[in-house]
Scaffold this motif. Structure first.
Motif, PDB file in Angstrom:
ATOM      1  N   ASP A  32      49.152  47.698  49.782  1.00 42.78           N
ATOM      2  CA  ASP A  32      49.934  46.593  50.389  1.00 42.78           C
ATOM      3  C   ASP A  32      50.115  45.214  49.175  1.00 42.78           C
ATOM      4  OD1 ASP A  32      50.671  45.104  52.347  1.00 42.78           O
ATOM      5  OD2 ASP A  32      49.568  45.923  53.559  1.00 42.78           O
ATOM      6  N   PRO A  33      50.819  45.662  49.030  1.00 42.66           N
ATOM      7  CA  PRO A  33      51.999  43.880  47.671  1.00 42.66           C
ATOM      8  C   PRO A  33      51.556  43.137  49.138  1.00 42.66           C
ATOM      9  CG  PRO A  33      53.679  45.195  48.727  1.00 42.66           C
ATOM     10  CD  PRO A  33      52.567  46.124  49.155  1.00 42.66           C
TER      11      PRO A  33
ATOM     12  N   GLY B 239      47.960  47.660  43.019  1.00 38.42           N
ATOM     13  CA  GLY B 239      48.779  46.701  43.870  1.00 38.42           C
ATOM     14  C   GLY B 239      49.022  45.617  44.606  1.00 38.42           C
ATOM     15  N   TYR B 240      47.783  45.058  43.785  1.00 32.93           N
ATOM     16  CA  TYR B 240      47.454  43.794  44.358  1.00 32.93           C
ATOM     17  C   TYR B 240      47.612  42.397  43.930  1.00 32.93           C
ATOM     18  CZ  TYR B 240      45.017  47.147  47.737  1.00 32.93           C
ATOM     19  OH  TYR B 240      44.874  47.915  48.203  1.00 32.93           O
ATOM     20  N   ARG B 241      47.726  41.534  43.996  1.00 33.48           N
ATOM     21  CA  ARG B 241      47.767  39.968  43.723  1.00 33.48           C
ATOM     22  C   ARG B 241      45.843  39.882  43.410  1.00 33.48           C
ATOM     23  NH1 ARG B 241      51.565  37.943  40.498  1.00 33.48           N
ATOM     24  NH2 ARG B 241      51.594  35.910  41.443  1.00 33.48           N
TER      25      ARG B 241
ATOM     26  N   ARG C 270      34.177  48.206  42.362  1.00 34.68           N
ATOM     27  CA  ARG C 270      34.692  47.694  43.531  1.00 34.68           C
ATOM     28  C   ARG C 270      36.039  47.370  44.021  1.00 34.68           C
ATOM     29  NH1 ARG C 270      33.938  46.916  48.343  1.00 34.68           N
ATOM     30  NH2 ARG C 270      35.024  44.779  49.180  1.00 34.68           N
ATOM     31  N   VAL C 271      36.896  47.365  42.869  1.00 36.61           N
ATOM     32  CA  VAL C 271      38.373  47.098  43.315  1.00 36.61           C
ATOM     33  C   VAL C 271      38.983  48.181  43.700  1.00 36.61           C
ATOM     34  CG1 VAL C 271      40.176  47.203  42.842  1.00 36.61           C
ATOM     35  CG2 VAL C 271      38.537  45.498  42.060  1.00 36.61           C
ATOM     36  N   ALA C 272      38.471  49.430  43.424  1.00 35.51           N
ATOM     37  CA  ALA C 272      38.427  51.225  44.333  1.00 35.51           C
ATOM     38  C   ALA C 272      38.509  50.856  45.521  1.00 35.51           C
ATOM     39  CB  ALA C 272      38.116  51.957  42.773  1.00 35.51           C
TER      40      ALA C 272
END
Length: 265
Positions: free
Chosen positions: A140-141, A194-196, A129-131
């Motif tokens: 995109d930070p 690269g996400y929070r 799912r994250v992919a």
């Protein structure tokens, strides 16, 4: 600071709390953009503009109804708070709820699965799912993801709104451990992309995989069945306040710090 609250229908819970958020965090400029879950799953982001897929008539109609624009340009925003993805929660719940864990005491005559196999499957579900999210938005930070809140605790009861998969998961003595593993997998895969990640606030939860019933929305006249998955403005205010504190380093303004508001924020 310009913040975009983006997501599925669950982002509407934060939209309901706009008055409380504006008073608690007056320095923030919030924009909202939401799509139904099915439309969000098939949406596209081209040239930094996010919206329903071209052939999704349902999603495009809802986008126009729910938002100021049918699609949203992500470029102007300093931060993006993406709310409401379930990260395969129900599939995970069916997996654990439908099995006895080989290494755990207590059996309910369900098929057996080892801890290692269950963990690998959950990690794979979340990673897939994250992919897809990473393929959609790219690195995109600015992005911080918060999953959809767990359904209300009363959905353990049989009848309208009963959550069968989560109720089965909750029968495991180790349910909290499995939820912790699942959320750690989300955080790990999002970080790699690269996400929070921001989990549902602990103070809004009941047991391992449900939300407190006090966040129920008022019944909708004429509704065919109750909605125990979408929570009320009190939850939305609390969820956003948690985001503001942990991700933006902000605290509510003194004007918002009275007993009535403190209960929700």
């Amino acid at each position: 600071m310009k913040i975009l609250v983006l997501g599925t229908s669950h982002s509407g819970t934060i939209r309901l709390a706009r008055p409380e958020i504006a008073q608690a965090f007056p320095g923030l400029d919030l924009t909202f953009y939401g799509l139904p879950g099915a439309a969000f799953l098939t949406a596209r982001c081209e040239g930094g503009v996010f919206g329903p897929a071209r052939g999704d008539r349902f999603g495009r109609a809802k986008a126009r109804k729910w938002n100021d624009t049918p699609e949203i340009d992500l470029a102007p925003f300093e931060r993006i708070f993406c709310v409401g993805d379930r990260f395969q929660l129900m599939t995970m719940a069916r997996l654990i709820g439908g099995h006895d864990i080989l290494e755990e005491p207590g059996r309910a005559e369900r098929p057996l699965i080892s801890t290692a196999a269950a963990e690998a499957l959950i990690d794979g579900l979340v990673g897939a799912r994250v992919a897809k999210l990473a393929a959609l938005f790219g690195p995109d930070p600015r992005f911080c993801f918060q999953p959809a809140p767990f359904p209300l605790a009363l959905t353990r009861n049989t009848g309208p709104g009963h959550e069968r998969a989560l109720s089965a998961l909750a029968t495991h003595a180790s349910a909290a451990r499995w939820i912790a593993f699942y959320e750690a997998a989300i955080a790990r895969h999002l970080a790699a992309a690269g996400y929070r990640f921001l989990p549902q606030p602990e103070e809004t939860r009941s047991e391992a995989c449900f939300s407190l019933d006090r966040f129920a929305r008022p019944p909708v006249a004429g509704a065919k069945k109750p909605d125990y998955r979408h929570l009320d403005a009190g939850y939305g205010a609390q969820a956003f306040a948690d985001y503001a504190r942990r991700e933006l380093g902000l605290t509510p303004s003194p004007a918002a710090d009275d007993p009535a508001r403190r209960a929700s924020i």
